[in-house]
Structure formats: structure tokens, C-alpha cells
Design an enzyme around this catalytic site. Structure first.
Site: not given
Ligand code: G3P
Ligand code: MG
Length: 252
Positions: A13, A55
Site C-alpha cells: 500500500h 495521496h
């Protein structure tokens, strides 16, 4: 019936976000070092329309910069440090472009789930730029053969654009909670997978999605026992910040 999608059970991730700064080339290398074969990263646009890995909408948390990424040029973002916040060993890490990312993935032998993470209001243009870049950069024969990267997003408008302009890349619908209309959402973009948050996922929900022929990849978990439970339900794969620990415990 959706096409097949051969991701492994454990996907790094944001690279390997517990051991290296997220969404950096250093993170990709760390994921590979831990034994991952696939990673997930987040793609968004700079003010001048370049695709980078980041992100958050803001630069503040993961770089030495401040303010919205959507208002900063690539040149300005490239001048920032994207590693020192994580630890001194990573000082000097940069926010990578999509082009640098693909080059590094290919060198490492990694395939990738690119999550389209548009800043608000930029859903369609972000998807268009990401997909055009991937069409230009991803080789016919990549690290996992002819299999293309998986494209996912919480932004359904972005998935629609990805489907329209690059149908050859498989798609996954990202959701925090499986909605009632999940079959229509998956059908609407010819998705291969539905990717829910593991904290809202249930065994019955997993069975229903699997019965319809879709894969299920769930985010984000680092505990072996929880991953084992999800796999017992039929979940196909999990996104983990510590892929090596899960691979060692479950796939070793
Ligand atoms: O794609 C899985 C996961 O990355 C979705 O959540 O916020 O970590 O991008 P987030
Ligand atoms: Mg993500």
C-alpha cells in the site's frame, strides 16, 4: 462477466508505507525488497497538468511544502523533500512523476494498482492524463506478462473516463462501504473488482460480490489474523503498509 484480474493476495500500500515514505520511488524499492509483486500508489495532477504520486490534496503531510498540490507547478513540487518527514534516512526523496514511477516499476519487476486520486473538481482531467500517460508508457509485455496495471478510484467520474479512453486497463471501484447499487456501479465501468474498506466489509457482502463474478481487494490492513479472516471469506487480496510481514506469514 468481468475479465480476469491476477493480482496477488498481498499488495504493497502506497509502496510499503510503514517502512518507507509513501508514494515515493524509495517506497517502491522497499516493497520489492519485502517480496511484493504488486503495489498500490495514488496519482494526481500538479497545477500545470503533470501526473505525480501524492495521496493528500495538500502537500503539507508528506512533503516539505504547503498548500494544495493542485495550485503548485511540477517544478515547485520537484523542489520539495518527500522523505525527511518520514525519517532522516529518506531525506532527499522526491515526489515522483508518473513517468519516473513506471520506469522504476519496470526496473523492479513490479506491477501496480494506480489509484486515480483527483483533487476536487479535477476528476475527469486527472483520469484522462493518467490513462494517456499509461497508454504511452506501459509496455505490451510488462513485469507480470501482458497484464496491465489495475486502475481504481473513489471518484466514479474518473473511472468513467478511464473506461472510455483506455478500456484495455482493468478497473476497480473503490468504496468505503459496499453500497446497495454496487452491481450497477461495477457494470457501469465494466469493472473487474470492487475494493471496499475492510472495516465495513462482511463475509456475506464478500460472497455476494464474488458470486457476481467480481474480485474483491480490501484496504488497508497490516494484521495477519485479519488478513487470514478476509481470505477465509473469499477476499482475493489486501492492501498492506507492511506487505513483507503478511507475505511471510501467509504466503511463505
Ligand atoms: O486503494 C486502496 C487504498 O489506497 C484506498 O485508500 O486513502 O489509502 O488511498 P487510500
Ligand atoms: Mg490509495
Amino acid at each position: 462477466m468481468p475479465a480476469s484480474c491476477q493480482l496477488p493476495r498481498i499488495i504493497g500500500h502506497r509502496g510499503a508505507a510503514l517502512a518507507a515514505p509513501e508514494n515515493t520511488l524509495e517506497g517502491l524499492r522497499e516493497a520489492r525488497r519485502q517480496g511484493a509483486r504488486w503495489v498500490e500508489v495514488d496519482a494526481k495532477l500538479t497545477a500545470d497538468g503533470h501526473v505525480i504520486l501524492l495521496h493528500d490534496d495538500l502537500l503539507d503531510r508528506t512533503t516539505s511544502g504547503q498548500g494544495p498540490a493542485a495550485q503548485a507547478s511540477l517544478t515547485a513540487i520537484r523542489a520539495l523533500d518527500a522523505g525527511a518527514w518520514f525519517g532522516p534516512a529518506f531525506a532527499g526523496a522526491k515526489v515522483p512523476t508518473l513517468e519516473e514511477t513506471v520506469k522504476e516499476l519496470l526496473a523492479l519487476g513490479l506491477n501496480c494498482n494506480f489509484e486515480i486520486k483527483p483533487c476536487p473538481g479535477r476528476e475527469q482531467v486527472t483520469a484522462e492524463r493518467v490513462m494517456r500517460e499509461l497508454q504511452r508508457l506501459w509496455p505490451a509485455h510488462g513485469p507480470t506478462g501482458t497484464e496491465k496495471p489495475l486502475i481504481s478510484s473513489f471518484a466514479y467520474a474518473a473511472l468513467k473516463v478511464a473506461h472510455q479512453i483506455a478500456p484495455e486497463f482493468p478497473r476497480a471501484v473503490l468504496v468505503e462501504e459496499v453500497p446497495e447499487d454496487w452491481p450497477a456501479l461495477c457494470e457501469g465501468v465494466a469493472a473487474v473488482a470492487l475494493n471496499p474498506w475492510h472495516k465495513t466489509l462482511t463475509a456475506a457482502g464478500t460472497r455476494a460480490i464474488k458470486s457476481a463474478g467480481y474480485r474483491v481487494f480490501s484496504y488497508t490492513l497490516n494484521e495477519t489474523a485479519r488478513a487470514r479472516e478476509l481470505f477465509d471469506w473469499g477476499v482475493d487480496g489486501v492492501f498492506s503498509d507492511a506487505p513483507g510481514a503478511l507475505i511471510d506469514a501467509l504466503d511463505g
